[in-house]
Design a protein around this motif. Sequence first.
Motif, PDB file in Angstrom:
ATOM      1  N   VAL A  88       3.386   4.249   7.319  1.00  0.00           N
ATOM      2  CA  VAL A  88       3.134   3.953   8.796  1.00  0.00           C
ATOM      3  C   VAL A  88       3.900   2.900   8.669  1.00  0.00           C
ATOM      4  O   VAL A  88       4.407   1.983   7.568  1.00  0.00           O
ATOM      5  CB  VAL A  88       1.770   2.909   8.632  1.00  0.00           C
ATOM      6  CG1 VAL A  88       1.846   2.877  10.063  1.00  0.00           C
ATOM      7  CG2 VAL A  88       0.717   3.411   9.325  1.00  0.00           C
ATOM      8  N   SER A  89       4.971   2.195   9.662  1.00  0.00           N
ATOM      9  CA  SER A  89       5.959   1.788   9.494  1.00  0.00           C
ATOM     10  C   SER A  89       5.604   0.961  11.481  1.00  0.00           C
ATOM     11  O   SER A  89       5.424   1.282  12.027  1.00  0.00           O
ATOM     12  CB  SER A  89       7.165   2.406   9.338  1.00  0.00           C
ATOM     13  OG  SER A  89       7.754   3.918  10.410  1.00  0.00           O
ATOM     14  N   ASP A  90       7.759   0.676  11.259  1.00  0.00           N
ATOM     15  CA  ASP A  90       7.552  -0.088  12.636  1.00  0.00           C
ATOM     16  C   ASP A  90       6.458  -1.285  13.120  1.00  0.00           C
ATOM     17  O   ASP A  90       5.233  -0.536  13.945  1.00  0.00           O
ATOM     18  CB  ASP A  90       7.781   1.448  14.272  1.00  0.00           C
ATOM     19  CG  ASP A  90       8.565   0.150  15.310  1.00  0.00           C
ATOM     20  OD1 ASP A  90       8.098  -0.977  15.442  1.00  0.00           O
ATOM     21  OD2 ASP A  90       8.748   1.029  15.847  1.00  0.00           O
ATOM     22  N   MET A 150      -4.112   2.817   7.866  1.00  0.00           N
ATOM     23  CA  MET A 150      -4.729   1.622   8.604  1.00  0.00           C
ATOM     24  C   MET A 150      -5.968   0.965   8.576  1.00  0.00           C
ATOM     25  O   MET A 150      -6.103   0.000   8.829  1.00  0.00           O
ATOM     26  CB  MET A 150      -4.640   2.957  10.072  1.00  0.00           C
ATOM     27  CG  MET A 150      -3.298   3.315  10.121  1.00  0.00           C
ATOM     28  SD  MET A 150      -2.801   1.758  11.286  1.00  0.00           S
ATOM     29  CE  MET A 150      -3.181   1.453  12.525  1.00  0.00           C
ATOM     30  N   LYS A 151      -6.527   1.853   7.471  1.00  0.00           N
ATOM     31  CA  LYS A 151      -7.488   0.620   6.991  1.00  0.00           C
ATOM     32  C   LYS A 151      -7.394   0.071   6.256  1.00  0.00           C
ATOM     33  O   LYS A 151      -7.334  -0.965   6.459  1.00  0.00           O
ATOM     34  CB  LYS A 151      -8.239   2.070   5.348  1.00  0.00           C
ATOM     35  CG  LYS A 151      -9.503   1.823   4.894  1.00  0.00           C
ATOM     36  CD  LYS A 151     -10.209   1.980   4.246  1.00  0.00           C
ATOM     37  CE  LYS A 151     -11.848   1.658   3.435  1.00  0.00           C
ATOM     38  NZ  LYS A 151     -11.072   0.743   2.545  1.00  0.00           N
ATOM     39  N   TYR A 152      -6.001  -0.085   5.371  1.00  0.00           N
ATOM     40  CA  TYR A 152      -6.100  -1.569   4.867  1.00  0.00           C
ATOM     41  C   TYR A 152      -5.359  -2.129   5.815  1.00  0.00           C
ATOM     42  O   TYR A 152      -5.809  -3.864   5.736  1.00  0.00           O
ATOM     43  CB  TYR A 152      -4.244  -0.948   4.190  1.00  0.00           C
ATOM     44  CG  TYR A 152      -3.484  -1.826   3.200  1.00  0.00           C
ATOM     45  CD1 TYR A 152      -3.924  -2.486   2.478  1.00  0.00           C
ATOM     46  CD2 TYR A 152      -2.816  -2.122   3.860  1.00  0.00           C
ATOM     47  CE1 TYR A 152      -3.174  -3.987   1.221  1.00  0.00           C
ATOM     48  CE2 TYR A 152      -2.166  -3.843   3.396  1.00  0.00           C
ATOM     49  CZ  TYR A 152      -2.766  -4.031   2.506  1.00  0.00           C
ATOM     50  OH  TYR A 152      -1.687  -4.907   1.618  1.00  0.00           O
ATOM     51  N   LEU A 153      -4.736  -1.428   6.916  1.00  0.00           N
ATOM     52  CA  LEU A 153      -3.616  -3.026   7.692  1.00  0.00           C
ATOM     53  C   LEU A 153      -4.984  -3.489   8.602  1.00  0.00           C
ATOM     54  O   LEU A 153      -5.661  -4.550   8.649  1.00  0.00           O
ATOM     55  CB  LEU A 153      -3.023  -2.234   8.834  1.00  0.00           C
ATOM     56  CG  LEU A 153      -1.825  -1.724   8.162  1.00  0.00           C
ATOM     57  CD1 LEU A 153      -0.857  -0.962   9.112  1.00  0.00           C
ATOM     58  CD2 LEU A 153      -0.781  -2.986   7.907  1.00  0.00           C
ATOM     59  N   HIS A 213       0.607  -1.033   0.132  1.00  0.00           N
ATOM     60  CA  HIS A 213      -0.017  -0.014   0.154  1.00  0.00           C
ATOM     61  C   HIS A 213       0.781   0.773  -0.067  1.00  0.00           C
ATOM     62  O   HIS A 213       2.017   1.186   0.480  1.00  0.00           O
ATOM     63  CB  HIS A 213      -1.134   0.080   1.130  1.00  0.00           C
ATOM     64  CG  HIS A 213      -2.034   1.147   1.306  1.00  0.00           C
ATOM     65  ND1 HIS A 213      -1.826   2.119   1.394  1.00  0.00           N
ATOM     66  CD2 HIS A 213      -3.331   1.028   1.124  1.00  0.00           C
ATOM     67  CE1 HIS A 213      -3.269   3.266   1.480  1.00  0.00           C
ATOM     68  NE2 HIS A 213      -3.901   2.263   0.890  1.00  0.00           N
ATOM     69  N   PRO A 214       0.345   2.565  -1.204  1.00  0.00           N
ATOM     70  CA  PRO A 214       1.146   3.096  -0.970  1.00  0.00           C
ATOM     71  C   PRO A 214       1.644   4.361   0.169  1.00  0.00           C
ATOM     72  O   PRO A 214       2.545   5.123   1.090  1.00  0.00           O
ATOM     73  CB  PRO A 214       0.651   4.664  -1.225  1.00  0.00           C
ATOM     74  CG  PRO A 214      -0.611   4.554  -2.010  1.00  0.00           C
ATOM     75  CD  PRO A 214      -0.780   2.347  -1.330  1.00  0.00           C
ATOM     76  N   ASN A 215       0.758   3.684   1.088  1.00  0.00           N
ATOM     77  CA  ASN A 215       0.910   5.015   3.150  1.00  0.00           C
ATOM     78  C   ASN A 215       1.488   3.358   3.427  1.00  0.00           C
ATOM     79  O   ASN A 215       1.447   3.544   5.375  1.00  0.00           O
ATOM     80  CB  ASN A 215      -0.081   5.354   3.687  1.00  0.00           C
ATOM     81  CG  ASN A 215      -0.596   6.138   2.542  1.00  0.00           C
ATOM     82  OD1 ASN A 215      -1.709   6.587   1.678  1.00  0.00           O
ATOM     83  ND2 ASN A 215      -0.678   7.168   2.775  1.00  0.00           N
ATOM     84  N   ILE A 216       2.101   2.439   3.478  1.00  0.00           N
ATOM     85  CA  ILE A 216       2.676   1.429   4.109  1.00  0.00           C
ATOM     86  C   ILE A 216       4.176   1.542   4.029  1.00  0.00           C
ATOM     87  O   ILE A 216       4.219   1.161   2.625  1.00  0.00           O
ATOM     88  CB  ILE A 216       2.295   0.140   4.280  1.00  0.00           C
ATOM     89  CG1 ILE A 216       0.490   0.178   4.878  1.00  0.00           C
ATOM     90  CG2 ILE A 216       2.720  -0.697   5.190  1.00  0.00           C
ATOM     91  CD1 ILE A 216       0.544   0.615   5.929  1.00  0.00           C
ATOM     92  N   ARG A 258      -4.971  11.737   5.927  1.00  0.00           N
ATOM     93  CA  ARG A 258      -5.536  11.250   5.513  1.00  0.00           C
ATOM     94  C   ARG A 258      -4.908   9.871   4.673  1.00  0.00           C
ATOM     95  O   ARG A 258      -5.072   8.509   4.551  1.00  0.00           O
ATOM     96  CB  ARG A 258      -5.843  12.157   4.030  1.00  0.00           C
ATOM     97  CG  ARG A 258      -7.085  11.667   3.079  1.00  0.00           C
ATOM     98  CD  ARG A 258      -6.846  10.685   2.252  1.00  0.00           C
ATOM     99  NE  ARG A 258      -7.998   9.986   1.536  1.00  0.00           N
ATOM    100  CZ  ARG A 258      -8.022   9.019   0.750  1.00  0.00           C
ATOM    101  NH1 ARG A 258      -6.643   8.418   0.728  1.00  0.00           N
ATOM    102  NH2 ARG A 258      -8.984   8.608  -0.385  1.00  0.00           N
ATOM    103  N   GLY A 259      -3.143  10.081   4.354  1.00  0.00           N
ATOM    104  CA  GLY A 259      -2.661   9.438   3.942  1.00  0.00           C
ATOM    105  C   GLY A 259      -2.257   8.491   5.298  1.00  0.00           C
ATOM    106  O   GLY A 259      -2.412   6.942   5.423  1.00  0.00           O
TER     107      GLY A 259
END
Length: 751
Positions: A532-534, A504-507, A449-452, A498-499
């Motif tokens: 999002v990381s870690d 978080m929605k994807y996770l 995902h682009p935000n992960i 929003r990103g």
Amino acid sequence: MHGQPLYSSTVALEQSLARQIAARRCEVRRRTSPQFSEACQPGFFKAYAGNTNCSKCPPHCFSYGEGAAICRCETGFFRAERDPPSMACTRPPSSPRNLLFNLNDTSLILEWSPPSDTGGRRDLTYNVQCKRCGPEPDQCQFCEEELRYLPRQLGLTNATVTVMDFSAHANYTFEIESLNGVSEMSSFPHPVAIVTVSTDQGGPSLVGTLKKDWASPNSIALSWQQPEQTPQGILDYEIKYYQKEHEQLSYSSTRTKAPSVIISGLKPATWYVFSVRTRTPAGYSSYTPKYEYKTTGDSSDIASDQGQVLVIVTAAVGGFTLLVILTLFFLITGRCQWYFKAKMTSEEKRTNYQNGHVPFPGIKTYVDPDTYEDPTQAVHEFTKEIDPSRIRIERVIGAGEFGEVCSGRLRTPGKKEIAVAIKTLKGGYVERQRRDFLREASIMGQFDHPNIIRLEGVVTKSRPVMIVVEYVENGSLDSFLRQHDGHFTVIQLVGMLRGIASGMKYLSDMGYVHRDLAARNILVNSNLVCKVSDFGLSRVLEDDPEAAYTTTGGKIPIRWTAPEAISYRKFSSASDAWSYGIVMWEVMSYGERPYWEMSNQDVILSIEEGYRLPAPMGCPVALHQLMLHCWQKERSHRPKCTDVVSFLDKLIRNPSSLLSLVEDIQSLPESPGEEMDFISIGDWLDSIKMSQYKSNFMAAGYNTLDSVARMSIEDVRRIGVELIGHQRRISSSVQTLRLQILHEQEKGFHV
């Protein structure tokens, strides 16, 4: 006797002549001076009748006759309908400057500089027009609805836009036009800046016809013919869908590895539009044509699909019955555990889980690496081994739990060299440390995902053992915000939020609970995209300074963790929602430490008593209300990630909703947890752990809560609060105090 009447006549005659001369002089003045004339001279105007003075025409306009009520604009200049007559005439702006683009596999970012000539106006906006062109110049056509623009295509106020859903091997020409309040009045074409972008990703061919297998009131099952195998192999399919009547105002997508999917969460008796594209390591294909299918609703709809539904129900009942019989058999024989752990091979796990076939087709589900008897098998399943000769380490950029973190370059055959971050496992490790180190890679490898944060691969067959991830230029979000305090617009901050919510929605959709969501664990790239990381909190946080022991014996980050997770270790997507609210507060306060200098124990007690963080300075009301919604004590009342993303999208599409700031609000509807529980300055300072400043307030003459509620941050500095952290803490609490006082006054109490 006879001389006196003659003298009197002479005096009367002189007085009469003097009056006539004075009257003539006044008349001359009125005719020669615009300020004294009834009819204004050329170059002057009087907008309203009466005794008002004539005004000189503003720039770029002139009145050519006497008695003008308005000055006419010069050629090429205009006055908008709402512009007052006293305003200068203006003209359309020149074209935008320095149009640049940045293209990756999923999005195209266009950026430009404002025009050198704004036309003398401030109401500057931009429109984006797109044409898709073939090999010949005359083969261009408008892109129409095939592309998606964030935040929007028309009426942009910022000089940037993100374009998504473009096709592979296509030439796009984008025109950015500048507009202001008088652009439509000009007969000349609007000035534009032009850039042509070629999408050279090696996308595979289109899939076949998209067919509806069955439908229910809330779901539609789709399938399609798998395209011819490409040299790179197909990674997955992306399905885009939306309600037909909304025409992409509400856009959703999902991915699947199989050539079929079940789209759930739909509305009964509603038409939806679907299209599919494929993805390989080289990029995306074009979307299929749009297919329209309808969910069932009334009994007639259900009857039409009765045969299909009967087959599904029969299969479900039969499968459930068989499962019950098998379960009873293995429980009776005492071999249930042997069946699930020994009989189920790693190949079966991959078939059932990694390909997304369980629990439903088309839904990819997170698999906990701890469920594997051999944890190294999870590493092989979900990560890619990298030849260490392709990695070039350049410099050390930090230290991790297990070793150093470095930046470097990764070479991939057939692709450009890319920047990466490399986590290394320090020497002298034991097997447990190696297993814990690689566990995070097993988790990251399941996400796309682009935000992960993206995992590039691992090095396990040589030393040092490494985890290689994408390099994110601006580092952690909390440090980045502190370094750029006050530099971003509210809409940019909302875009970051929003990103994070999208990631978080994807996770959440995959069934993964993060448990350590905080700004320090969000990374920011050069385009302000947050990732999002870690993903290692399931281990004990022995070295984390933000962690603290709980009554159940574990260590968790108290300031970011929901009450039920602190007390009972009940981690869920709802506890992640609480943490997301804290991240929102961190972003809007530019990296301020949540709860400031309060101890962990004070934080726990304050939350139990109903205390919630006040809005940071300059925080829009809508965002603080979302924070408070995330901090509901009852976890079932907190918003879902889908709701958060939808809410933030609405704010981005309607920026005016962000203009109302908490410090400017004049009334507030009744909400839980905001009753006045103190009656003096001392009580209020005690409640925010700032009692050491009680004498400062008294000495400065702030003796009532009403007087405190009118304070600004400059007033807080003036009374001798020196630490900037204390200043912001008190200022934020002043805003909350102001709202509480207004709330009490609305109910009839006077504090």
